[in-house]
Design an enzyme around this catalytic site. Sequence first.
Site, PDB file in Angstrom:
ATOM      1  N   TYR A 106      29.505  28.770  52.859  1.00 27.13           N
ATOM      2  CA  TYR A 106      30.451  29.286  51.871  1.00 27.13           C
ATOM      3  C   TYR A 106      31.487  28.205  51.577  1.00 27.13           C
ATOM      4  O   TYR A 106      31.197  27.032  51.672  1.00 27.13           O
ATOM      5  CB  TYR A 106      31.056  30.633  52.335  1.00 27.13           C
ATOM      6  CG  TYR A 106      31.596  31.385  51.150  1.00 27.13           C
ATOM      7  CD1 TYR A 106      30.745  31.753  50.108  1.00 27.13           C
ATOM      8  CD2 TYR A 106      32.935  31.665  51.023  1.00 27.13           C
ATOM      9  CE1 TYR A 106      31.228  32.380  48.974  1.00 27.13           C
ATOM     10  CE2 TYR A 106      33.427  32.309  49.896  1.00 27.13           C
ATOM     11  CZ  TYR A 106      32.562  32.650  48.878  1.00 27.13           C
ATOM     12  OH  TYR A 106      33.047  33.266  47.751  1.00 27.13           O
ATOM     13  N   ARG A 159      33.983  31.732  36.480  1.00 21.29           N
ATOM     14  CA  ARG A 159      35.117  31.125  37.195  1.00 21.29           C
ATOM     15  C   ARG A 159      34.725  30.959  38.661  1.00 21.29           C
ATOM     16  O   ARG A 159      35.158  31.677  39.534  1.00 21.29           O
ATOM     17  CB  ARG A 159      36.365  32.016  37.066  1.00 21.29           C
ATOM     18  CG  ARG A 159      37.664  31.329  37.469  1.00 21.29           C
ATOM     19  CD  ARG A 159      38.744  32.335  37.755  1.00 21.29           C
ATOM     20  NE  ARG A 159      38.398  33.241  38.833  1.00 21.29           N
ATOM     21  CZ  ARG A 159      38.523  32.952  40.137  1.00 21.29           C
ATOM     22  NH1 ARG A 159      38.957  31.776  40.526  1.00 21.29           N
ATOM     23  NH2 ARG A 159      38.195  33.849  41.057  1.00 21.29           N
ATOM     24  N   LYS A 177      28.057  34.924  49.684  1.00 25.01           N
ATOM     25  CA  LYS A 177      28.807  36.121  50.081  1.00 25.01           C
ATOM     26  C   LYS A 177      27.942  37.055  50.916  1.00 25.01           C
ATOM     27  O   LYS A 177      28.383  37.600  51.934  1.00 25.01           O
ATOM     28  CB  LYS A 177      29.302  36.869  48.838  1.00 25.01           C
ATOM     29  CG  LYS A 177      30.474  36.228  48.146  1.00 25.01           C
ATOM     30  CD  LYS A 177      31.786  36.561  48.831  1.00 25.01           C
ATOM     31  CE  LYS A 177      32.960  35.973  48.092  1.00 25.01           C
ATOM     32  NZ  LYS A 177      34.251  36.245  48.717  1.00 25.01           N
ATOM     33  N   GLU A 249      32.296  39.222  41.545  1.00 26.81           N
ATOM     34  CA  GLU A 249      32.676  37.943  42.143  1.00 26.81           C
ATOM     35  C   GLU A 249      32.777  36.852  41.078  1.00 26.81           C
ATOM     36  O   GLU A 249      31.841  36.638  40.296  1.00 26.81           O
ATOM     37  CB  GLU A 249      31.620  37.551  43.186  1.00 26.81           C
ATOM     38  CG  GLU A 249      32.020  36.410  44.082  1.00 26.81           C
ATOM     39  CD  GLU A 249      33.151  36.784  45.023  1.00 26.81           C
ATOM     40  OE1 GLU A 249      33.993  35.917  45.280  1.00 26.81           O
ATOM     41  OE2 GLU A 249      33.204  37.944  45.489  1.00 26.81           O
ATOM     42  N   ASP A 250      33.910  36.174  41.027  1.00 24.48           N
ATOM     43  CA  ASP A 250      34.099  34.979  40.195  1.00 24.48           C
ATOM     44  C   ASP A 250      33.856  35.224  38.705  1.00 24.48           C
ATOM     45  O   ASP A 250      33.250  34.390  38.016  1.00 24.48           O
ATOM     46  CB  ASP A 250      33.231  33.827  40.716  1.00 24.48           C
ATOM     47  CG  ASP A 250      33.793  33.260  42.018  1.00 24.48           C
ATOM     48  OD1 ASP A 250      34.847  33.737  42.455  1.00 24.48           O
ATOM     49  OD2 ASP A 250      33.178  32.357  42.602  1.00 24.48           O
ATOM     50  N   ASP A 272      36.308  41.081  44.639  1.00 23.20           N
ATOM     51  CA  ASP A 272      36.800  40.395  45.827  1.00 23.20           C
ATOM     52  C   ASP A 272      37.907  39.399  45.498  1.00 23.20           C
ATOM     53  O   ASP A 272      38.818  39.198  46.297  1.00 23.20           O
ATOM     54  CB  ASP A 272      35.645  39.690  46.534  1.00 23.20           C
ATOM     55  CG  ASP A 272      36.056  39.123  47.878  1.00 23.20           C
ATOM     56  OD1 ASP A 272      36.621  39.884  48.688  1.00 23.20           O
ATOM     57  OD2 ASP A 272      35.841  37.927  48.122  1.00 23.20           O
ATOM     58  N   ASP A 273      37.835  38.764  44.337  1.00 29.71           N
ATOM     59  CA  ASP A 273      38.863  37.791  43.961  1.00 29.71           C
ATOM     60  C   ASP A 273      40.219  38.463  43.787  1.00 29.71           C
ATOM     61  O   ASP A 273      41.258  37.826  44.010  1.00 29.71           O
ATOM     62  CB  ASP A 273      38.475  37.086  42.659  1.00 29.71           C
ATOM     63  CG  ASP A 273      37.122  36.417  42.756  1.00 29.71           C
ATOM     64  OD1 ASP A 273      36.966  35.555  43.628  1.00 29.71           O
ATOM     65  OD2 ASP A 273      36.219  36.783  41.995  1.00 29.71           O
ATOM     66  N   ASN A 414      40.802  27.405  46.483  1.00 31.94           N
ATOM     67  CA  ASN A 414      39.550  26.830  46.966  1.00 31.94           C
ATOM     68  C   ASN A 414      38.918  25.980  45.869  1.00 31.94           C
ATOM     69  O   ASN A 414      39.156  26.222  44.683  1.00 31.94           O
ATOM     70  CB  ASN A 414      38.568  27.955  47.337  1.00 31.94           C
ATOM     71  CG  ASN A 414      39.016  28.730  48.554  1.00 31.94           C
ATOM     72  OD1 ASN A 414      39.413  28.134  49.550  1.00 31.94           O
ATOM     73  ND2 ASN A 414      38.943  30.040  48.483  1.00 31.94           N
TER      74      ASN A 414
END
Length: 575
Positions: A106, A159, A177, A249-250, A272-273, A414
């Site tokens: 990850y 993203r 993930k 996610e993203d 999650d973000d 990150n």
Amino acid sequence: MGAHQRKGQAPHAQPPHQQGVNRSALWVIQGMAFTLQERQILGIHGLLPPKVETQDIQAMRFQKNLKKMTDPLEKYIYLMGIQERNERLFYRVLMEDIEELMPIVYTPTVGLACTQYGHIFRRPKGLFISIRDRGHVRSILDNWPETNVAAVVVTDGERILGLGDLGVYGMGIPVGKLCLYTACAGIRPEKCLPVVIDVGTDNETLLKDPLYMGLYQKRDRSQAYDDLIDEFMEAVVDKYGQDTLIQFEDFGNHNAFRLIRKYREKYCTFNDDIQGTASVALAGLLAAQRAIGKPITEHRVLFLGAGEAALGIANLIVMAMMETGLSQTEATEKIWMYDAHGLLVKGRPQKTDSNQEAFVHDSPGDVQSFLDAVNTIQPTAIIGVAGAGRLFTHDVIKAMGALNERPIIFALSNPTNKAECTAEDAYTLTDGRCLFASGSPFGPVTLSDGRVFTPGQGNNAYIFPGVALAVVLSGVRHISDTVFLEAAKTLAEQLTDKELEEGRLYPPLSNIREVSVQMAIKVMEYVYAKGMAFRYPEPMDKNGFVRATVWNTSYDSFLPDTYDWPGVSFSPKNK
């Protein structure tokens, strides 16, 4: 590895050539660990060297090969290759050395792997659904070999970490993930489905790259995008059930907030973000609260960044402050945000969106830089989530040290090169007084006087695997933000006083399986108590129930079941 290779689907009664099974695919499932009897029954005797090898020996070989490698991307490729060939061995090695290998499978290495996805491609993982598949999403889901999926992680690749629009190359994120779903919380890998929604990309470099593997078109932002996501959500629930967990996610900021608002009351879903990041950041603040002895209601927080992560964290901090007696207005007044255009203040030329309105305040004075904002607002904590690199300058860190006896400095962006400052700068420039956390890992820092500090890593992996396990086991259909507030409190409680003294704000990653199990237990207790669970009868011993369901990496037997008939003898005297 591909679902068609999973061990539970291997034939028992007949040799594989009579079952239509590819023997060359079958023997890689556990390599040389097959016993002689299993090799003979499965028709793979002779396809392996004569030695019957234990998983211990296999793990030793795996680890020795990894240690020879110095390039993180090379390690990633090797690890993912083992996952395809021997899933249980992969997870055993990952779990045994999670602190060393999580940064490979990850963040930060997965980000590099995503940028190089088409160049290091070996074989497909997960499910790819494109904008051209509208009207046929359910039939694509039907092509996935597993029929009992409990958790889906989906991205549209817009993203990816702090790297921007990577289109279909973003598949590395849901794959990574879900690796952590299994390694950290013991969710069975065959119950996990990674998905990328390909609607094109605005990344000109990828559109000119002959090795790019997605649609060669600009990102579709029309109604067709919404129609595709709607169809996907409906197809998942129709196929796998109403309580199937769907983790976003993203996604880009503009889609992330509106999609979570749109779907949260209809599906079992979270982003999650927004929510995972919020929970792990709040847990760090609650741990810092223990170190400082100052309640969270007395903190002032200044964010660098005002997007998904900042707003998610800010809203959860507000919930935590309200739980301890402040009004919503009083809580929001303690939180400030600084983005690419400066402070979020009333009357500034640049517009703010509806998600940011609660944190738009009257101007505190002439603020031209983030350093000015620190000196004017005098925050007790700064939280960086801008993904723009080293913007917590030496002057900013020194100012935080001058304003606070124990400044809280969270550089959460990150991957590592996007973090707002290094751990070394944070500890050195505050003479070891700061409480520091980062999104990607930094090593221990030794000051000139010999003191050693172990930086906390505010990794979402402390939150989402344990929450997902609880949600899956209890049949939750809608995930409230209060679940993530509960998760944050649970995580902070698991930090020992000794770990806090070492500079940690989170438990060691090496202990993350136990952290996740404890979180699942606490969250299950919460959702049943609040009437959010739909799986009954409710397990009374939730500790025993959770631990009994956690997947382990031991190999299964491929021998057919054998048994005796009680009371019947086939000795000659009975003939």
